[in-house]
Write an enzyme that holds these catalytic residues in place. Structure first.
Site, PDB file in Angstrom:
ATOM      1  N   ASP A  12      42.232  66.884  34.795  1.00  0.00           N
ATOM      2  CA  ASP A  12      42.283  65.954  33.670  1.00  0.00           C
ATOM      3  C   ASP A  12      41.515  64.666  33.919  1.00  0.00           C
ATOM      4  OD1 ASP A  12      43.908  64.719  35.590  1.00  0.00           O
ATOM      5  OD2 ASP A  12      45.747  65.484  34.673  1.00  0.00           O
ATOM      6  N   GLU A  72      43.858  74.763  35.714  1.00  0.00           N
ATOM      7  CA  GLU A  72      45.035  73.901  35.604  1.00  0.00           C
ATOM      8  C   GLU A  72      45.218  73.448  34.150  1.00  0.00           C
ATOM      9  OE1 GLU A  72      46.503  71.089  38.938  1.00  0.00           O
ATOM     10  OE2 GLU A  72      45.827  69.752  37.345  1.00  0.00           O
ATOM     11  N   GLU A  88      44.901  60.629  31.388  1.00  0.00           N
ATOM     12  CA  GLU A  88      44.886  62.039  31.763  1.00  0.00           C
ATOM     13  C   GLU A  88      45.489  62.956  30.694  1.00  0.00           C
ATOM     14  OE1 GLU A  88      44.481  59.656  35.469  1.00  0.00           O
ATOM     15  OE2 GLU A  88      45.834  59.574  33.746  1.00  0.00           O
ATOM     16  N   HIS A 112      48.994  55.046  42.881  1.00  0.00           N
ATOM     17  CA  HIS A 112      47.651  54.743  42.385  1.00  0.00           C
ATOM     18  C   HIS A 112      47.465  54.931  40.882  1.00  0.00           C
ATOM     19  CE1 HIS A 112      47.421  59.133  42.595  1.00  0.00           C
ATOM     20  NE2 HIS A 112      46.430  59.046  41.731  1.00  0.00           N
ATOM     21  N   ARG A 172      47.044  54.679  36.975  1.00  0.00           N
ATOM     22  CA  ARG A 172      46.669  53.524  36.162  1.00  0.00           C
ATOM     23  C   ARG A 172      47.864  52.912  35.437  1.00  0.00           C
ATOM     24  NH1 ARG A 172      41.119  52.802  34.767  1.00  0.00           N
ATOM     25  NH2 ARG A 172      39.772  54.360  35.733  1.00  0.00           N
ATOM     26  N   HIS A 178      44.814  53.628  48.917  1.00  0.00           N
ATOM     27  CA  HIS A 178      43.913  54.391  48.061  1.00  0.00           C
ATOM     28  C   HIS A 178      42.466  54.031  48.400  1.00  0.00           C
ATOM     29  CE1 HIS A 178      42.053  55.840  44.267  1.00  0.00           C
ATOM     30  NE2 HIS A 178      43.028  56.715  44.319  1.00  0.00           N
TER      31      HIS A 178
END
Length: 370
Positions: free
Chosen positions: A92, A114, A128, A195, A197, A227
């Protein structure tokens, strides 16, 4: 049979999950062309066993605005894809959506590895959730990791073929963990990654406050994996600076990450891939999100959603670390043979394309299970 299959790779998770697919395709004489978008500039194909395949680089590094990155990948990828028969994207990311849109503009068929994951909330995870919905709407072949994912796709009445294959990430985690054993001796160890967003800002501050309290109360040794994004890593360091009991680990390889999970008593993460990996490894995981598109492992009892509220996180950590019950490996996402299943489906699909008219070759149907 020579191959005209193209794999789009932009990020570390895509490399991890497409490697089993690439190997399985090559084993069937369908050696793919890999297109590295550059979304993660530090990604090195050799680190994932992908340097053996022919490859093209687009030099489109990730941006703060993921939609703008989608546009750049789309524009640059179109001319590269015109001679392909099938483009495979995974997951994604903005690279995956950019590759999917480029395939459509180049009039090339699209497969989505996926497919069908849904949180049913366009804001979490953002972007995503909207990206994966958009990719699935365009795909001719949809490789769903679970029956629940396939049900999501059927509910949306996607036009492509739905195949339940398992998740190729399980192929990779089982290969990476082969020969490794859990080693949880000594003080309690807490492994942390964060991590997403949607967690930047207030969410990350809540997680940091929880880790500070956990370390101050000496509930566990806290190990924070930084990260690769330098700005995000610097922000996390600043929030947790000078607190005894918290140590920072630099970005690590997939194998190193698996070993670190196996040596930890508890993992805290907002990562999607780690949700799958923790279940397969039998490592308890507190998910630093309020919603997840991977509910199957929660149903198994290996994972628990705790969000980013500091008090809720600390309470869950105390309960989990104080529990005498153990977590066993669970495999709701597959048995480690998804790559081979996907490659077999692709091979048959390419043969059908040669024998059937374009109209009949794209009629939707559901096939397969694992």
């Amino acid at each position: 049979m020579s191959s005209s299959v193209v794999l789009i790779v932009g990020t570390r998770p895509e490399a991890i999950k497409l490697q089993p697919v690439a190997l399985a395709l090559a084993g069937r004489g369908l050696t793919p062309l890999l297109i590295f978008t550059g979304q993660h500039p530090q990604l090195r194909p050799a680190d994932f066993g992908l340097d053996r395949f022919p490859a093209t680089r687009l030099e489109c590094p990730g941006q703060d605005d993921p939609h703008r990155h989608v546009g750049e990948v789309t524009k640059v990828a179109v001319p590269v894809l015109r001679e392909a028969a099938l483009v495979l994207v995974q997951g994604d990311t903005s690279s995956a959506l950019g590759g999917a849109l480029a395939a459509r503009l180049a009039h090339v068929s699209l497969g989505h590895v996926e497919a069908g994951l849904r949180s049913h909330d366009r804001r979490r995870p953002w972007p995503e959730e909207e990206f994966r919905v958009a990719i699935d709407a365009e795909a001719d072949l949809l490789f769903a990791p679970t029956e629940l994912s396939a049900a999501n796709l059927r509910r949306e009445k996607v036009r492509g073929q739905i195949h339940v294959t398992g998740n190729s990430g399980i192929d990779s985690v089982l290969a990476a963990s082969s020969g490794l054993e859990a080693a949880r001796a000594g003080p309690k160890r807490l492994l942390v990654t964060c991590h997403r967003r949607e967690n930047w800002g207030e969410g990350l501050a809540g997680v940091a406050a929880a880790l500070m309290q956990i370390a101050a109360e000496k509930l566990a040794q806290v190990e924070v994996v930084l990260h690769p994004n330098p700005a995000l890593a610097a922000s996390i360091r600043a929030m947790l600076a000078y607190q005894a009991g918290i140590v920072f680990r630099p970005p690590c390889s997939h194998g190193e990450a698996i070993a670190a999970m196996l040596s930890s008593d508890l993992v805290l993460s907002d990562s999607g891939g780690i949700q799958e990996e923790a279940a397969a490894l039998g490592v308890p995981l507190l998910v630093l999100r309020d919603r997840t598109e991977r509910p199957e492992a929660i149903a198994c009892g290996n994972l628990e959603l705790v969000g980013t509220d500091a008090a809720r996180i600390v309470s869950a950590v105390k309960r989990r670390l104080g529990s005498t019950s153990s977590v066993s490996p669970a495999f709701p996402y597959g048995d480690g043979r998804a790559g081979e299943r996907i490659a077999a489906i692709v091979e048959e699909w390419l043969k059908d394309r040669q024998a059937l008219s374009p109209i009949s070759a794209t009629c939707p149907r559901q096939v397969g299970n694992w």
